[in-house]
Design an enzyme around this catalytic site. Sequence first.
Site, PDB file in Angstrom:
ATOM      1  N   LYS A 198       0.829  -1.214   0.000  1.00 42.08           N
ATOM      2  CA  LYS A 198       0.000   0.000   0.000  1.00 42.08           C
ATOM      3  C   LYS A 198       0.871   1.275   0.000  1.00 42.08           C
ATOM      4  CE  LYS A 198      -4.089  -1.893  -0.051  1.00 42.08           C
ATOM      5  NZ  LYS A 198      -3.744  -3.270  -0.398  1.00 42.08           N
TER       6      LYS A 198
HETATM    7  C1  PLP Z   1     -10.148  -2.406  -1.567  1.00 43.94           C
HETATM    8  C2  PLP Z   1      -9.526  -3.150  -0.424  1.00 43.94           C
HETATM    9  N1  PLP Z   1     -10.176  -3.232   0.745  1.00 43.94           N
HETATM   10  C3  PLP Z   1      -9.666  -3.876   1.800  1.00 43.94           C
HETATM   11  C4  PLP Z   1      -8.433  -4.483   1.734  1.00 43.94           C
HETATM   12  C5  PLP Z   1      -7.914  -5.222   2.928  1.00 43.94           C
HETATM   13  O1  PLP Z   1      -6.773  -4.618   3.484  1.00 43.94           O
HETATM   14  P1  PLP Z   1      -5.896  -5.398   4.548  1.00 43.94           P
HETATM   15  O2  PLP Z   1      -5.014  -6.354   3.825  1.00 43.94           O
HETATM   16  O3  PLP Z   1      -5.109  -4.304   5.239  1.00 43.94           O
HETATM   17  O4  PLP Z   1      -6.820  -6.064   5.484  1.00 43.94           O
HETATM   18  C6  PLP Z   1      -7.698  -4.426   0.548  1.00 43.94           C
HETATM   19  C7  PLP Z   1      -6.381  -5.062   0.453  1.00 43.94           C
HETATM   20  O5  PLP Z   1      -5.698  -5.076  -0.507  1.00 43.94           O
HETATM   21  C8  PLP Z   1      -8.256  -3.731  -0.560  1.00 43.94           C
HETATM   22  O6  PLP Z   1      -7.606  -3.676  -1.742  1.00 43.94           O
END
Ligand code: PLP
Length: 409
Positions: A198
């Site tokens: 990210k």
């Molecule tokens: C649009 C979206 N929402 C939620 C997430 C979940 O993030 P995390 O891996 O920090 O839980 C991601 C992860 O890539 C994502 O792309």
Amino acid sequence: MIQIQKLAIEGGTPVRDKMLPFGAPWFDEAEYAEVLDTLKSGWISTGPKTKQFEKEFAEYVGARYAVALNSCTAGLHLSLVVLGIGPGDEVIVPSLTFGATANVVEHVGARPVLVDIDPVMLTIDPVCVERAITRCTKAIIPVHYAGMPSDLDALHELAQRYNLTMIEDAAHAIGAKYQGRTVGSISPLTNFSFYANKNLSTAEGGMVTTDDAELEERLRVYHLHGLSRDAWKRYHTKAFSPSEVVLPGFKYNMTDLQASLGIHQLRKQERFIARREEIASLYDEAFRNMDGLVWTPPRPHDVGSYGEPMNRHVLHLYPILIDTTRLTVDRNQVISALLAENIGASMHFTPLHMMPYYRNKYGYKPDDFPNARWVGTSEISLPVQPQMSDEDAEDVVRAMRKVLEAYSR
Ligand SMILES: Cc1ncc(COP(=O)(O)O)c(C=O)c1O
């Protein structure tokens, strides 16, 4: 006569010798020193560095409160929990998203209601949202796909009219702006991701922001076992008293080791975004007239009266859409060919209505959401991380041109 070069996937020479990775994080001495300081401090889990990261993050996005978590998924889940959403409720989610956005709705026993996206912005289409609202609908989770804010005014208007709550999935969108406001300060609850690739990385991590003191209190209790106080507070008060379980919470806290990365990544965000914009401008220019490409990210350039950006796409991804009808291969084969050229390309996302779990449980058909389907079968995400040089970006353009020419009909 155009001389078509032999593709690396067919034994030709790749456009570059070494792989240009997709979404690699970028740390330097600042993060290394902070992590070492934390390791030597003797306090490595949730503590003073997490508090500092929360404070600086809340200031950056302009929210009153920020609660640091071990993922964005945890934040999305907690957002539903603290709102009391559960069995019998419905939550509207765009089909074009990562599984987590809808999975958390399943976790609380509610129904995720998938809807289509706008074909220009690739974010949730408010017209489709309104059509999907029923008496059971409790919340909307817009996803700021690739770092482009969703149409929040239209969605807030619907939320107000139908008495729904907005929970933003801003996993891609730290630093994004909508009508002069920073994402994280706009809706009752906003969730960010600090996963490895990210814009801001703590390896794994997330943050939920809110202006509502009651929601913040509930998030804090739920994020750590339902305890009345966290360990840092338990061990650092003069008069010891054991903390109590006041509800059955979760284990979703961030550690000070992660926050050590986050503090410095946050301070670099504006610089990172500026460099992403430079790379994206190079791509915009090169792709403007490239045969076979039908969409590149719209990039808002409107500024306020002091020259500040009113709407800002933070380019977590640089997605492009290819016209597969003009190629002899499908999108996945184009990505395979780019990988062979040593370009770390990827794709985002297979729409959820085409994923086996959601397809089988709710009986979705591929054409239920044609825009999401179109993106799901023709999108390619190109590397756009800020540590890339202009030469790296030019390699991406050369590889793209080489592959599209070789596969053109
Ligand atoms: C649009 C979206 N929402 C939620 C997430 C979940 O993030 P995390 O891996 O920090 O839980 C991601 C992860 O890539 C994502 O792309």
